[in-house]
Enzyme design. Structure first.
Site, PDB file in Angstrom:
ATOM      1  N   TYR A   1       0.803  -1.223   0.000  1.00  0.00           N
ATOM      2  CA  TYR A   1       0.000   0.000   0.000  1.00  0.00           C
ATOM      3  C   TYR A   1       0.840   1.279   0.000  1.00  0.00           C
ATOM      4  CZ  TYR A   1      -4.793  -1.563   0.727  1.00  0.00           C
ATOM      5  OH  TYR A   1      -6.051  -2.075   0.559  1.00  0.00           O
TER       6      TYR A   1
ATOM      7  N   ASP B   1      -6.706  -4.479   5.827  1.00  0.00           N
ATOM      8  CA  ASP B   1      -7.822  -3.937   5.066  1.00  0.00           C
ATOM      9  C   ASP B   1      -8.912  -5.002   4.913  1.00  0.00           C
ATOM     10  OD1 ASP B   1      -9.225  -2.135   3.619  1.00  0.00           O
ATOM     11  OD2 ASP B   1      -7.878  -2.061   1.900  1.00  0.00           O
TER      12      ASP B   1
ATOM     13  N   ASP C   1      -5.041 -16.305   5.551  1.00  0.00           N
ATOM     14  CA  ASP C   1      -6.222 -16.994   5.000  1.00  0.00           C
ATOM     15  C   ASP C   1      -6.897 -17.865   6.061  1.00  0.00           C
ATOM     16  OD1 ASP C   1      -3.749 -18.169   4.710  1.00  0.00           O
ATOM     17  OD2 ASP C   1      -4.269 -19.386   2.990  1.00  0.00           O
TER      18      ASP C   1
ATOM     19  N   LYS D   1       1.223 -13.523   6.005  1.00  0.00           N
ATOM     20  CA  LYS D   1       1.349 -14.563   4.973  1.00  0.00           C
ATOM     21  C   LYS D   1       2.834 -14.910   4.841  1.00  0.00           C
ATOM     22  CE  LYS D   1      -1.035 -16.074   2.112  1.00  0.00           C
ATOM     23  NZ  LYS D   1      -1.637 -17.426   2.060  1.00  0.00           N
TER      24      LYS D   1
END
Ligand code: NAD
Length: 419
Positions: free
Chosen positions: A148, A308, A284, A218
């Site tokens: 971002y 987000d 996830d 992740k």
């Protein structure tokens, strides 16, 4: 005019405090006055008139553009810089060149590195999950780094070609599948950026006596960026917060050396002592787990993009964007901007049906940040009573079995009655 200021790392708040506010575009003109009225009354009731807020309007967005020809006038930035704590309604994103997003500009200029989103369920509000009462999470989303950061080049441009040539020729990268038509983005994740975010999350957990901080990442795929986030987060917990936290790293080490029973006993002892458990979860799996076992999670520390996604999913689990509050904070400088997390909702603007609760609960967060917790608690209690009685704006009331849809202004007045 009385300013909030920092002294010895702590916020000093005068009894009559000046708060700069951006009314906001679209529905901003409806939710902002309603929230200010409720907050003023709550402060008056909580402190018997000893404390008060002097609201100081500053311009941004469409209203600023109309009046000054600028989307984000320097005077507005100066006010937030000087007064430290402010609040804002939603802003129209300018179309065309110049500033990409006013929200991003505010966050970057003041280096508001934490995006804090508390997520809790209010009895009476209809949720898509079976046991929404188990949802009580506090998301600390890193706000300044990651993919971002805005470092990207569009496919076909000389910059994208140059960047690819650098990757290929200087870095020996051969993994870009379609180099000629690829756009490129860069994902910076630093030790300092991670640690100031995780530090804020752990301090928050300690202060609010919350059981755990989960590092969501992740790192299984992006080993140096997201994996770094996890590693540096654990390191910080074990060094800076030794004796106040117990990490899953420590658990695994004891398990390896002394067996699982000893590890379990050590964790139970840590919990008994009130230590914060630091664990991690792959993003996830985390999104799945929040639906299946939300009670396992309390404070969440995560990178910008994961944060987000996580924020919106969790908001949906407790009633949606009309009721999800948020703040962008720099705990070191004291700067903080509390905000409605939804947009300008042009489709319902001017109809007196918008839900003011996102901005109202952000105001509650602001009162807590100022140390005026009693006033914030009065508002939370009043909302609990209103929702339990089925009194809400249409977006929530239409799903409640006992729902009684009120207009924005009328709902605000009901909340004041309940105060
Ligand atoms: P939006 O959040 O304004 O609206 C999405 C949907 O949710 C609409 O149907 C709207 O009516 C509904 N909704 C939103 N807030 C609500 C509330 N408080 N009560 C009841 N219903 C509510 O998103 P959008 O339509 O994608 O964006 C509109 C404008 O807002 C765009 O210019 C966008 O860039 C801007 N925006 C600003 C912010 C911000 O300032 N933080 C955030 C998102 C979007």
């Amino acid at each position: 005019m009385s300013k909030v200021y920092m002294q010895d790392g702590r916020l000093v708040v005068p009894d009559c405090v000046t708060i700069p506010f951006i009314e906001g575009d679209g529905v901003g003109a409806e939710i902002t006055p309603v929230c200010q009225k409720i907050v003023n009354r709550a402060v008056e009731l909580a402190y018997g008139g000893k404390r008060s807020i002097e609201w100081m309007e500053v311009l941004a967005g469409g209203k600023a553009f109309e009046k000054t020809g600028e989307w984000l006038p320097e005077a507005t930035m100066d006010a937030f810089r000087e007064y430290l704590v402010g609040i804002k309604g939603p802003l129209t994103t300018p179309v065309g060149g110049g500033i990409r997003s006013l929200n991003v500009a505010l966050r970057q200029t003041l280096d508001l590195y934490v995006c804090l989103r508390p997520v809790r369920w209010f009895k009476g509000v209809v949720s898509p999950i079976k046991e929404p009462q188990k949802v009580d999470m506090h998301i600390f989303r890193e706000n300044t780094e990651d993919i971002y950061a805005g470092i990207e080049w569009e496919q076909g441009t000389p910059e994208a070609k140059k960047f690819y040539a650098f990757l290929r020729d200087e870095m020996g990268v051969t993994k870009v599948r379609f180099p000629e038509t690829s756009s490129f983005g860069v994902k910076p994740v630093s030790v300092e950026g991670t640690q100031r975010l995780v530090r804020a999350a752990i301090l928050y957990a300690l202060e609010h006596k919350l059981p755990s901080v989960t590092l969501v990442h992740k790192g299984n795929i992006m080993k140096f960026t997201e994996g770094g986030f996890k590693r540096w987060g654990y390191e910080l917990a074990e060094t800076e917060f030794a004796g106040k936290t117990f990490t899953m790293n420590q658990y695994d080490k004891i398990k390896k050396e002394l067996g699982e029973e000893s590890a379990k006993a050590a964790m139970a002892e840590a919990i008994n002592k009130g230590q914060v458990i630091i664990k991690d979860c792959i993003a996830d799996a985390f999104l799945q787990n929040t639906l299946l076992i939300p009670e396992e999670y309390s404070v969440i520390a995560t990178l910008n993009l994961n944060g987000d996604y996580v924020s919106d999913q969790l908001a949906a689990m407790v009633g949606g964007i009309g009721i999800a509050p948020g703040a962008n904070i720099n705990y070191l400088s004291g700067h903080a901007i509390f905000e409605a997390t939804h947009g300008t909702a042009p489709n319902i603007a001017g109809k007196n049906i918008v839900n003011p609760c996102s901005l109202l609960l952000s105001s509650v967060m602001m009162l807590e940040y100022l140390g005026w917790k009693e006033a914030g608690q009065l508002i939370t209690n009043a909302l609990e009573q209103a929702f339990a009685a089925g009194e809400a704006t249409n977006d929530l009331a239409r799903f409640m079995p006992n729902g009684n849809a009120l207009g924005t202004a009328e709902f605000g007045d009901r909340v004041i009655d309940y105060l």
